[in-house]
Design a protein around this motif. Structure first.
Motif, PDB file in Angstrom:
ATOM      1  N   ILE A 198      40.599 -19.443  46.149  1.00  0.00           N
ATOM      2  CA  ILE A 198      41.531 -19.032  47.203  1.00  0.00           C
ATOM      3  C   ILE A 198      40.838 -18.982  48.561  1.00  0.00           C
ATOM      4  N   LYS A 199      39.525 -18.809  48.553  1.00  0.00           N
ATOM      5  CA  LYS A 199      38.773 -18.781  49.814  1.00  0.00           C
ATOM      6  C   LYS A 199      38.833 -20.111  50.554  1.00  0.00           C
ATOM      7  N   LEU A 200      39.108 -21.177  49.838  1.00  0.00           N
ATOM      8  CA  LEU A 200      39.130 -22.515  50.430  1.00  0.00           C
ATOM      9  C   LEU A 200      40.480 -22.859  51.040  1.00  0.00           C
ATOM     10  N   LEU A 201      41.455 -22.004  50.865  1.00  0.00           N
ATOM     11  CA  LEU A 201      42.815 -22.315  51.305  1.00  0.00           C
ATOM     12  C   LEU A 201      43.088 -21.759  52.698  1.00  0.00           C
ATOM     13  N   PRO A 202      43.936 -22.426  53.463  1.00  0.00           N
ATOM     14  CA  PRO A 202      44.141 -22.040  54.862  1.00  0.00           C
ATOM     15  C   PRO A 202      44.776 -20.677  55.068  1.00  0.00           C
ATOM     16  N   PHE A 203      45.458 -20.175  54.052  1.00  0.00           N
ATOM     17  CA  PHE A 203      46.119 -18.877  54.211  1.00  0.00           C
ATOM     18  C   PHE A 203      45.274 -17.720  53.674  1.00  0.00           C
ATOM     19  N   TYR A 204      44.024 -18.004  53.272  1.00  0.00           N
ATOM     20  CA  TYR A 204      43.154 -16.926  52.802  1.00  0.00           C
ATOM     21  C   TYR A 204      42.877 -15.945  53.939  1.00  0.00           C
ATOM     22  N   ASP A 205      42.991 -14.664  53.643  1.00  0.00           N
ATOM     23  CA  ASP A 205      42.722 -13.620  54.630  1.00  0.00           C
ATOM     24  C   ASP A 205      41.984 -12.487  53.927  1.00  0.00           C
ATOM     25  N   GLU A 206      40.704 -12.329  54.258  1.00  0.00           N
ATOM     26  CA  GLU A 206      39.864 -11.344  53.557  1.00  0.00           C
ATOM     27  C   GLU A 206      40.327  -9.910  53.785  1.00  0.00           C
ATOM     28  N   ARG A 207      41.137  -9.673  54.796  1.00  0.00           N
ATOM     29  CA  ARG A 207      41.657  -8.317  55.030  1.00  0.00           C
ATOM     30  C   ARG A 207      42.654  -7.911  53.959  1.00  0.00           C
ATOM     31  N   TYR A 208      43.378  -8.883  53.438  1.00  0.00           N
ATOM     32  CA  TYR A 208      44.477  -8.596  52.514  1.00  0.00           C
ATOM     33  C   TYR A 208      44.254  -9.130  51.106  1.00  0.00           C
ATOM     34  N   MET A 209      43.163  -9.866  50.895  1.00  0.00           N
ATOM     35  CA  MET A 209      42.886 -10.470  49.593  1.00  0.00           C
ATOM     36  C   MET A 209      41.494 -10.067  49.130  1.00  0.00           C
ATOM     37  N   SER A 210      41.401  -9.625  47.896  1.00  0.00           N
ATOM     38  CA  SER A 210      40.116  -9.219  47.331  1.00  0.00           C
ATOM     39  C   SER A 210      39.877 -10.008  46.050  1.00  0.00           C
ATOM     40  N   ILE A 211      38.676 -10.575  45.943  1.00  0.00           N
ATOM     41  CA  ILE A 211      38.339 -11.437  44.804  1.00  0.00           C
ATOM     42  C   ILE A 211      37.353 -10.718  43.893  1.00  0.00           C
ATOM     43  N   PHE A 212      37.587 -10.808  42.593  1.00  0.00           N
ATOM     44  CA  PHE A 212      36.697 -10.189  41.608  1.00  0.00           C
ATOM     45  C   PHE A 212      36.418 -11.174  40.484  1.00  0.00           C
ATOM     46  N   SER A 213      35.325 -10.949  39.764  1.00  0.00           N
ATOM     47  CA  SER A 213      35.006 -11.762  38.585  1.00  0.00           C
ATOM     48  C   SER A 213      35.356 -11.020  37.304  1.00  0.00           C
ATOM     49  N   ASN A 214      35.032  -9.734  37.280  1.00  0.00           N
ATOM     50  CA  ASN A 214      35.357  -8.900  36.134  1.00  0.00           C
ATOM     51  C   ASN A 214      35.547  -7.467  36.629  1.00  0.00           C
ATOM     52  N   GLU A 215      35.734  -6.555  35.712  1.00  0.00           N
ATOM     53  CA  GLU A 215      36.053  -5.184  36.118  1.00  0.00           C
ATOM     54  C   GLU A 215      34.914  -4.509  36.878  1.00  0.00           C
ATOM     55  N   SER A 216      33.682  -4.977  36.680  1.00  0.00           N
ATOM     56  CA  SER A 216      32.551  -4.309  37.321  1.00  0.00           C
ATOM     57  C   SER A 216      32.486  -4.573  38.824  1.00  0.00           C
ATOM     58  N   ASP A 217      33.010  -5.689  39.288  1.00  0.00           N
ATOM     59  CA  ASP A 217      32.967  -5.961  40.725  1.00  0.00           C
ATOM     60  C   ASP A 217      34.348  -5.859  41.387  1.00  0.00           C
ATOM     61  N   LEU A 218      35.268  -5.247  40.676  1.00  0.00           N
ATOM     62  CA  LEU A 218      36.608  -5.035  41.215  1.00  0.00           C
ATOM     63  C   LEU A 218      36.557  -3.943  42.285  1.00  0.00           C
ATOM     64  N   ASP A 219      37.109  -4.225  43.456  1.00  0.00           N
ATOM     65  CA  ASP A 219      37.090  -3.278  44.573  1.00  0.00           C
ATOM     66  C   ASP A 219      38.270  -2.315  44.454  1.00  0.00           C
ATOM     67  N   ILE A 220      38.047  -1.188  43.800  1.00  0.00           N
ATOM     68  CA  ILE A 220      39.121  -0.230  43.564  1.00  0.00           C
ATOM     69  C   ILE A 220      39.598   0.403  44.874  1.00  0.00           C
ATOM     70  N   ASP A 221      38.711   0.533  45.852  1.00  0.00           N
ATOM     71  CA  ASP A 221      39.118   1.083  47.144  1.00  0.00           C
ATOM     72  C   ASP A 221      40.118   0.164  47.840  1.00  0.00           C
ATOM     73  N   PHE A 222      39.944  -1.143  47.658  1.00  0.00           N
ATOM     74  CA  PHE A 222      40.908  -2.094  48.213  1.00  0.00           C
ATOM     75  C   PHE A 222      42.284  -1.875  47.592  1.00  0.00           C
ATOM     76  N   VAL A 223      42.323  -1.711  46.276  1.00  0.00           N
ATOM     77  CA  VAL A 223      43.599  -1.517  45.581  1.00  0.00           C
ATOM     78  C   VAL A 223      44.256  -0.218  46.045  1.00  0.00           C
ATOM     79  N   LYS A 224      43.458   0.814  46.248  1.00  0.00           N
ATOM     80  CA  LYS A 224      43.996   2.125  46.619  1.00  0.00           C
ATOM     81  C   LYS A 224      44.413   2.217  48.087  1.00  0.00           C
ATOM     82  N   SER A 225      43.860   1.362  48.933  1.00  0.00           N
ATOM     83  CA  SER A 225      44.081   1.482  50.382  1.00  0.00           C
ATOM     84  C   SER A 225      45.535   1.230  50.779  1.00  0.00           C
ATOM     85  N   GLU A 226      45.943   1.921  51.835  1.00  0.00           N
ATOM     86  CA  GLU A 226      47.273   1.723  52.421  1.00  0.00           C
ATOM     87  C   GLU A 226      47.070   1.004  53.750  1.00  0.00           C
TER      88      GLU A 226
END
Length: 197
Positions: free
Chosen positions: A138-166
């Motif tokens: 998704i990083k290669l696509l023109p509509f990718y926006d790191e402010r609103y999209m978070s990428i993970f490989s498995n549960e250990s690198d999942l950004d839970i703060d991103f999910v919780k944020s408003e």
């Protein structure tokens, strides 16, 4: 066939197809519904990704209430009681769209070799929702926006703060998923073919 298209880069490379983004138009009948609002949302089959789904949903639901995860095609032996997960209860597409419209964060978990985006990406962008995905392409696509999209490989690198944020999500969608783009492409090819003759 005169023309062959695919949403998946791998298919395009293997079969010499032309790339297009998954088609999706904003349904006219979606609306805000407090009765189904949730913080994080997923819908899809467990085939080929069930263990990863269970691990990430367990992590998310351990820190965040009001999550809804619908996983189909799961055997009785594989069902693990995790808050927020509903097993083997398919929902109609109209309800799925309504759920996506009323969540804060849409979760996309693609299968191992998939490179193209799923409808979850389209929903996130058109409905202005955060997207949590394991699709690194998704990083290669023109509509990718790191402010609103978070990428993970498995549960250990999942950004839970991103999910919780408003946050106020605004992708400024420009019609990338419109089926009209495919028709325009075909018309241009046909015109080019006529001009060549």
């Amino acid at each position: 066939f005169d023309y062959a298209f695919s949403f998946d880069d791998g298919d395009c490379e293997r079969y010499n197809m032309e790339k297009f983004y998954t088609c999706f138009s904003v349904p006219s009948d979606v609306y805000e519904d407090d009765s189904i609002k949730c913080k994080a949302y997923f819908v899809g089959s467990g085939v080929g990704r069930l263990d990863l789904l269970k691990r990430i949903f367990e992590k998310i639901s351990s820190e965040l209430n009001e999550c809804k995860f619908y996983i189909t095609e799961v055997s009785n032996e594989e069902m693990q009681p995790i808050p927020g997960i509903v097993y083997n209860s398919p929902i109609p597409f109209s309800q799925e769209i309504q759920m996506a419209y009323n969540t804060n964060c849409i979760i996309e978990v693609v299968k191992q070799k998939q490179k193209g985006i799923s409808l979850r990406v389209c929903e996130a962008i058109l409905f202005n929702k955060k997207l949590l995905t394991n699709n690194k392409n998704i990083k290669l696509l023109p509509f990718y926006d790191e402010r609103y999209m978070s990428i993970f490989s498995n549960e250990s690198d999942l950004d839970i703060d991103f999910v919780k944020s408003e946050i106020d999500v605004q992708y400024n969608y420009c019609g990338e998923f419109s089926p009209v783009r495919i028709l325009d492409s075909i018309m241009k090819k046909e015109q080019s073919h006529r001009d060549f003759q």
